[in-house]
Design an enzyme around this catalytic site. Structure first.
Site, PDB file in Angstrom:
ATOM      1  N   ASN A   9     -10.165 -13.289 -17.860  1.00  0.00           N
ATOM      2  CA  ASN A   9      -8.801 -13.790 -17.667  1.00  0.00           C
ATOM      3  C   ASN A   9      -8.191 -14.021 -19.046  1.00  0.00           C
ATOM      4  O   ASN A   9      -8.508 -15.003 -19.708  1.00  0.00           O
ATOM      5  CB  ASN A   9      -8.868 -15.107 -16.864  1.00  0.00           C
ATOM      6  N   TRP A  10      -7.351 -13.091 -19.456  1.00  0.00           N
ATOM      7  CA  TRP A  10      -6.798 -13.172 -20.821  1.00  0.00           C
ATOM      8  C   TRP A  10      -5.716 -14.236 -20.964  1.00  0.00           C
ATOM      9  O   TRP A  10      -5.299 -14.552 -22.068  1.00  0.00           O
ATOM     10  CB  TRP A  10      -6.204 -11.815 -21.226  1.00  0.00           C
ATOM     11  N   LYS A  11      -5.204 -14.723 -19.839  1.00  0.00           N
ATOM     12  CA  LYS A  11      -4.099 -15.697 -19.862  1.00  0.00           C
ATOM     13  C   LYS A  11      -2.930 -15.093 -20.649  1.00  0.00           C
ATOM     14  O   LYS A  11      -2.734 -13.883 -20.594  1.00  0.00           O
ATOM     15  CB  LYS A  11      -4.565 -17.044 -20.427  1.00  0.00           C
ATOM     16  N   HIS A  96      -5.030 -20.035  -9.934  1.00  0.00           N
ATOM     17  CA  HIS A  96      -5.602 -20.607 -11.161  1.00  0.00           C
ATOM     18  C   HIS A  96      -5.020 -22.000 -11.409  1.00  0.00           C
ATOM     19  O   HIS A  96      -3.834 -22.235 -11.162  1.00  0.00           O
ATOM     20  CB  HIS A  96      -5.317 -19.696 -12.367  1.00  0.00           C
ATOM     21  N   GLU A  98      -4.075 -23.460 -13.996  1.00  0.00           N
ATOM     22  CA  GLU A  98      -2.911 -23.513 -14.897  1.00  0.00           C
ATOM     23  C   GLU A  98      -1.632 -23.183 -14.141  1.00  0.00           C
ATOM     24  O   GLU A  98      -0.558 -23.696 -14.460  1.00  0.00           O
ATOM     25  CB  GLU A  98      -3.132 -22.566 -16.089  1.00  0.00           C
ATOM     26  N   GLU A 168     -13.737 -23.156 -10.600  1.00  0.00           N
ATOM     27  CA  GLU A 168     -13.434 -23.489 -11.996  1.00  0.00           C
ATOM     28  C   GLU A 168     -13.083 -24.972 -12.101  1.00  0.00           C
ATOM     29  O   GLU A 168     -11.934 -25.360 -11.865  1.00  0.00           O
ATOM     30  CB  GLU A 168     -12.229 -22.676 -12.487  1.00  0.00           C
ATOM     31  N   GLY A 174     -11.351 -24.110 -20.913  1.00  0.00           N
ATOM     32  CA  GLY A 174     -10.827 -24.110 -22.281  1.00  0.00           C
ATOM     33  C   GLY A 174     -11.232 -25.340 -23.079  1.00  0.00           C
ATOM     34  O   GLY A 174     -10.712 -25.585 -24.162  1.00  0.00           O
ATOM     35  N   SER A 214     -15.303 -22.303 -19.651  1.00  0.00           N
ATOM     36  CA  SER A 214     -16.066 -22.253 -20.903  1.00  0.00           C
ATOM     37  C   SER A 214     -17.378 -21.480 -20.796  1.00  0.00           C
ATOM     38  O   SER A 214     -18.373 -21.813 -21.448  1.00  0.00           O
ATOM     39  CB  SER A 214     -16.323 -23.665 -21.445  1.00  0.00           C
ATOM     40  N   GLY A 235     -12.369 -16.922 -19.669  1.00  0.00           N
ATOM     41  CA  GLY A 235     -11.098 -16.998 -20.390  1.00  0.00           C
ATOM     42  C   GLY A 235     -11.299 -16.654 -21.852  1.00  0.00           C
ATOM     43  O   GLY A 235     -11.362 -15.486 -22.242  1.00  0.00           O
ATOM     44  N   GLY A 236     -11.434 -17.689 -22.684  1.00  0.00           N
ATOM     45  CA  GLY A 236     -11.527 -17.526 -24.134  1.00  0.00           C
ATOM     46  C   GLY A 236     -12.477 -16.425 -24.585  1.00  0.00           C
ATOM     47  O   GLY A 236     -12.115 -15.579 -25.421  1.00  0.00           O
TER      48      GLY A 236
HETATM   49  P1  PGA Z   1     -12.199 -20.538 -20.323  1.00  0.00           P
HETATM   50  O1  PGA Z   1     -11.160 -20.194 -19.138  1.00  0.00           O
HETATM   51  O2  PGA Z   1     -13.350 -19.578 -20.175  1.00  0.00           O
HETATM   52  O3  PGA Z   1     -11.428 -20.333 -21.588  1.00  0.00           O
HETATM   53  O4  PGA Z   1     -12.620 -21.945 -20.101  1.00  0.00           O
HETATM   54  C1  PGA Z   1     -11.591 -19.843 -17.858  1.00  0.00           C
HETATM   55  C2  PGA Z   1     -10.392 -19.659 -16.966  1.00  0.00           C
HETATM   56  O5  PGA Z   1      -9.421 -20.420 -17.093  1.00  0.00           O
HETATM   57  O6  PGA Z   1     -10.369 -18.762 -16.092  1.00  0.00           O
END
Ligand code: PGA
Length: 254
Positions: A9-11, A96, A98, A168, A174, A214, A235-236
């Site tokens: 997930n590149w956001k 998600h 966010e 999640e 993050g 994470s 994500g990251g």
């Molecule tokens: P993260 O994000 O790996 O940076 O914690 C995961 C996500 O939000 O899907």
């Protein structure tokens, strides 16, 4: 038997140029590999076309991070399932945290989006997870159960074939703080049992439950080794071809 799914997930990172560089690097790392792991990358809308082109002769699939539930019309700023499919997208991330937190994606809106995406042939990665205060209060299972119920109440047993759930915990996204393997396994098993109570279908055996929050090369193995953890939503660490491919390598061996 469920195969592992590793999704990036590149956001809001990676325009077309950056996407091209990153994906060419990833492609190189995965060259001549006969992967048993399913891999998906989910860049921003504007980079989807580029991602589809770069990954065209690989097994890596492309997904979006959101979609609207109408086909077209006066919905400024929105994108429909048909548009995603036309671009070559096969997956979409929905629900998600966010988007729940910042963009008005309520349970009701998410349910509409999931239903629409499945009806139009997309694979859905549906995210759920509790906030820190909810976990501290001991409400994590109830919160996640309510989030799942709001969506699956709107689905049929056949829809299950296009559904992946991503657990999640919001406090792990993050933050560098990961759920322990035991915490992840406990929640994944809880989710699987809840699905079994809701649906009796054999197809449930194929529903994958991903862990997100994470996940990185250093902790992926212990998480992916849990019986009910069927992959990761990353994500990251998905923004670095080396880290992302290391997680894929780990998935291949567990
Ligand atoms: P993260 O994000 O790996 O940076 O914690 C995961 C996500 O939000 O899907």
């Amino acid at each position: 038997m469920r195969s592992i799914l590793i999704a990036g997930n590149w956001k809001m990172n990676g325009g077309p140029k950056e996407a091209e560089t990153l994906l060419k690097e990833l492609k190189e790392k995965l060259t001549n590999r006969n992967l048993t792991t399913d891999v998906v990358v989910c860049p921003p809308y504007v980079s989807l076309q580029k991602a589809v082109t770069v990954l065209s002769n690989t097994s890596v699939k492309v997904g979006a991070q959101n979609v609207h539930f109408e086909d077209n019309g006066a919905f400024t700023g929105e994108v429909s399932t048909r548009m995603l499919k036309e671009t070559g997208c096969e997956y979409v991330i929905l629900g998600h945290s966010e988007r729940r937190e910042n963009f008005g994606d309520t349970d009701d809106v998410i349910a509409k989006k999931v239903r629409k995406a499945i009806a139009d042939g997309l694979q859905v990665i549906f995210c759920v997870g509790e906030k820190l205060e909810e976990r501290k209060a001991g409400n994590h299972q109830k919160v996640v159960m309510d989030q799942i119920r709001a969506v699956i109440d709107q689905l049929t047993e056949e829809d299950v074939a296009q559904l992946t759930i991503a657990y999640e915990p919001v406090w792990a996204i993050g933050t560098g703080e990961t759920a322990t393997p035991e915490q992840a396994q406990e929640m994944h098993l809880f989710i699987r049992n809840f699905l079994k109570e809701h649906w009796s279908t054999q197809r449930l055996e194929g529903v994958r439950i991903l862990y997100g929050g994470s996940m990185k090369p250093g902790n992926a193995e212990e998480l992916l080794r849990q019986t009910d953890v069927d992959g990761g939503l990353i994500g990251g660490a998905s923004l670095d071809a080396g880290s992302f491919s290391s997680i894929i390598d780990i998935a291949e061996k567990v």
